[in-house]
Design a protein around this motif. Structure first.
Motif, PDB file in Angstrom:
ATOM      1  N   TYR A  96       0.911  -1.158   0.344  1.00 40.85           N
ATOM      2  CA  TYR A  96       0.002   0.014  -0.034  1.00 40.85           C
ATOM      3  C   TYR A  96       0.872   1.103   0.098  1.00 40.85           C
ATOM      4  O   TYR A  96       0.069   2.809  -0.063  1.00 40.85           O
ATOM      5  CB  TYR A  96      -0.862  -0.098   1.162  1.00 40.85           C
ATOM      6  CG  TYR A  96      -2.018  -0.889   1.472  1.00 40.85           C
ATOM      7  CD1 TYR A  96      -3.034  -0.523   0.380  1.00 40.85           C
ATOM      8  CD2 TYR A  96      -1.834  -2.273   1.737  1.00 40.85           C
ATOM      9  CE1 TYR A  96      -4.196  -1.683   0.187  1.00 40.85           C
ATOM     10  CE2 TYR A  96      -3.130  -3.024   1.706  1.00 40.85           C
ATOM     11  CZ  TYR A  96      -3.902  -3.289   0.775  1.00 40.85           C
ATOM     12  OH  TYR A  96      -5.410  -3.897   1.345  1.00 40.85           O
ATOM     13  N   TRP A 126       1.265   6.128   8.377  1.00 40.61           N
ATOM     14  CA  TRP A 126       1.061   4.997   8.994  1.00 40.61           C
ATOM     15  C   TRP A 126       1.170   3.451   7.935  1.00 40.61           C
ATOM     16  O   TRP A 126       1.756   2.837   8.762  1.00 40.61           O
ATOM     17  CB  TRP A 126      -0.845   5.105   8.991  1.00 40.61           C
ATOM     18  CG  TRP A 126      -1.317   5.231   9.914  1.00 40.61           C
ATOM     19  CD1 TRP A 126      -2.208   6.697  10.368  1.00 40.61           C
ATOM     20  CD2 TRP A 126      -0.511   5.721  12.048  1.00 40.61           C
ATOM     21  NE1 TRP A 126      -2.011   7.396  11.500  1.00 40.61           N
ATOM     22  CE2 TRP A 126      -0.780   6.460  12.421  1.00 40.61           C
ATOM     23  CE3 TRP A 126      -0.191   4.231  12.355  1.00 40.61           C
ATOM     24  CZ2 TRP A 126      -1.149   6.898  13.479  1.00 40.61           C
ATOM     25  CZ3 TRP A 126      -0.091   4.552  13.787  1.00 40.61           C
ATOM     26  CH2 TRP A 126      -0.603   5.480  14.651  1.00 40.61           C
ATOM     27  N   GLU A 127       1.553   4.326   6.701  1.00 36.16           N
ATOM     28  CA  GLU A 127       1.698   3.477   5.126  1.00 36.16           C
ATOM     29  C   GLU A 127       2.777   2.960   5.825  1.00 36.16           C
ATOM     30  O   GLU A 127       3.479   1.660   5.372  1.00 36.16           O
ATOM     31  CB  GLU A 127       1.347   3.968   4.070  1.00 36.16           C
ATOM     32  CG  GLU A 127      -0.181   3.963   4.552  1.00 36.16           C
ATOM     33  CD  GLU A 127      -1.017   3.014   3.811  1.00 36.16           C
ATOM     34  OE1 GLU A 127       0.036   2.267   3.738  1.00 36.16           O
ATOM     35  OE2 GLU A 127      -1.784   2.736   3.214  1.00 36.16           O
ATOM     36  N   PHE A 130       3.226   0.335   8.898  1.00 34.62           N
ATOM     37  CA  PHE A 130       3.340  -0.703   9.215  1.00 34.62           C
ATOM     38  C   PHE A 130       4.464  -1.424   8.142  1.00 34.62           C
ATOM     39  O   PHE A 130       4.433  -2.695   8.645  1.00 34.62           O
ATOM     40  CB  PHE A 130       1.237  -0.930   8.293  1.00 34.62           C
ATOM     41  CG  PHE A 130       1.103  -1.967   7.804  1.00 34.62           C
ATOM     42  CD1 PHE A 130       0.847  -2.889   9.040  1.00 34.62           C
ATOM     43  CD2 PHE A 130       1.374  -3.193   6.711  1.00 34.62           C
ATOM     44  CE1 PHE A 130       0.055  -4.207   8.684  1.00 34.62           C
ATOM     45  CE2 PHE A 130       0.746  -4.591   6.113  1.00 34.62           C
ATOM     46  CZ  PHE A 130       0.988  -4.598   7.472  1.00 34.62           C
ATOM     47  N   HIS A 140      -1.285  -8.241   7.847  1.00 38.20           N
ATOM     48  CA  HIS A 140      -1.413  -7.961   6.545  1.00 38.20           C
ATOM     49  C   HIS A 140      -3.266  -7.478   6.590  1.00 38.20           C
ATOM     50  O   HIS A 140      -3.505  -7.106   5.783  1.00 38.20           O
ATOM     51  CB  HIS A 140      -1.032  -8.342   5.209  1.00 38.20           C
ATOM     52  CG  HIS A 140      -1.008  -8.141   4.188  1.00 38.20           C
ATOM     53  ND1 HIS A 140      -1.949  -7.987   3.067  1.00 38.20           N
ATOM     54  CD2 HIS A 140      -0.217  -6.607   3.360  1.00 38.20           C
ATOM     55  CE1 HIS A 140      -1.816  -7.146   1.861  1.00 38.20           C
ATOM     56  NE2 HIS A 140      -0.983  -5.930   2.211  1.00 38.20           N
ATOM     57  N   TRP A 168      -4.318  -4.915   7.828  1.00 35.93           N
ATOM     58  CA  TRP A 168      -3.834  -3.998   7.049  1.00 35.93           C
ATOM     59  C   TRP A 168      -4.798  -3.188   5.759  1.00 35.93           C
ATOM     60  O   TRP A 168      -5.704  -2.601   5.187  1.00 35.93           O
ATOM     61  CB  TRP A 168      -2.773  -3.406   6.951  1.00 35.93           C
ATOM     62  CG  TRP A 168      -1.770  -2.762   6.208  1.00 35.93           C
ATOM     63  CD1 TRP A 168      -1.414  -1.880   5.467  1.00 35.93           C
ATOM     64  CD2 TRP A 168      -2.791  -1.071   7.598  1.00 35.93           C
ATOM     65  NE1 TRP A 168      -1.440  -1.066   5.449  1.00 35.93           N
ATOM     66  CE2 TRP A 168      -1.779  -0.372   6.597  1.00 35.93           C
ATOM     67  CE3 TRP A 168      -2.946  -1.089   8.497  1.00 35.93           C
ATOM     68  CZ2 TRP A 168      -1.541   0.772   7.410  1.00 35.93           C
ATOM     69  CZ3 TRP A 168      -2.739   0.363   9.209  1.00 35.93           C
ATOM     70  CH2 TRP A 168      -2.116   1.650   8.382  1.00 35.93           C
ATOM     71  N   HIS A 216      -7.644  -0.205   5.363  1.00 30.21           N
ATOM     72  CA  HIS A 216      -8.227   0.142   4.157  1.00 30.21           C
ATOM     73  C   HIS A 216      -9.236  -0.194   2.672  1.00 30.21           C
ATOM     74  O   HIS A 216      -9.537   0.994   2.105  1.00 30.21           O
ATOM     75  CB  HIS A 216      -7.218  -0.515   3.304  1.00 30.21           C
ATOM     76  CG  HIS A 216      -5.393   0.358   3.044  1.00 30.21           C
ATOM     77  ND1 HIS A 216      -4.822  -0.750   3.880  1.00 30.21           N
ATOM     78  CD2 HIS A 216      -4.993   0.935   2.307  1.00 30.21           C
ATOM     79  CE1 HIS A 216      -3.836   0.241   4.416  1.00 30.21           C
ATOM     80  NE2 HIS A 216      -4.198   1.643   3.003  1.00 30.21           N
TER      81      HIS A 216
END
Length: 139
Positions: free
Chosen positions: A40, A49-50, A53, A78, A81, A85
């Motif tokens: 991402y 935050w990307e 992570f 994942h 996450w 998303h």
């Protein structure tokens, strides 16, 4: 969206990975979970935050070089996450609105296999037979 397709993709991934020999299979899966952790970065829509992570996923993937458990945890991270998303960010595939949801369905299939030691069907059968109904560790 069909919920069966992501499950089938997860099973196909597992079957293809079973074609590799044991030490290489684990290491390649660690690399795959690291790549998934960065999927991402180019536009996930959650800003800094990307990167946070991706750093966590990279650490877990590094530990996964020697541990199926860490690889399984990486796929579960994942999955979470992907759900974030799907609900708040951008999809993993920009032109496929439900792609993050599909990924969130596929990833736990892979995670369960990894948490079980990433065994091939033949290894599972060998482990099952001598223990008379109980799984044993395959070395």
């Amino acid at each position: 969206m069909s919920y069966a397709a992501p499950v089938l993709i997860g099973l196909l991934y597992v079957l293809l990975m079973c074609l590799l020999r044991a030490p290489h299979r684990r290491r390649l899966n660690a690399v795959m979970v690291a790549g998934a952790g960065a999927a991402y970065l180019s536009g996930g829509g959650l800003g800094g935050w990307e990167f946070a992570f991706t750093a966590v996923a990279t650490y877990v993937a590094y530990r996964g070089l020697d541990s199926w458990t860490f690889i399984g945890v990486g796929w579960l991270l994942h999955t979470a996450w992907d759900v974030v998303h799907h609900l708040k960010g951008n999809p993993i595939v920009p032109f496929a609105h439900d792609s993050s949801l599909g990924c969130a369905i596929c990833d736990p299939v892979i995670a369960v296999w990894c948490l079980g030691g990433g065994r091939t069907p033949a290894e599972l059968l060998r482990a099952w037979r001598p223990a008379r109904g109980r799984l044993t560790e395959v070395r």
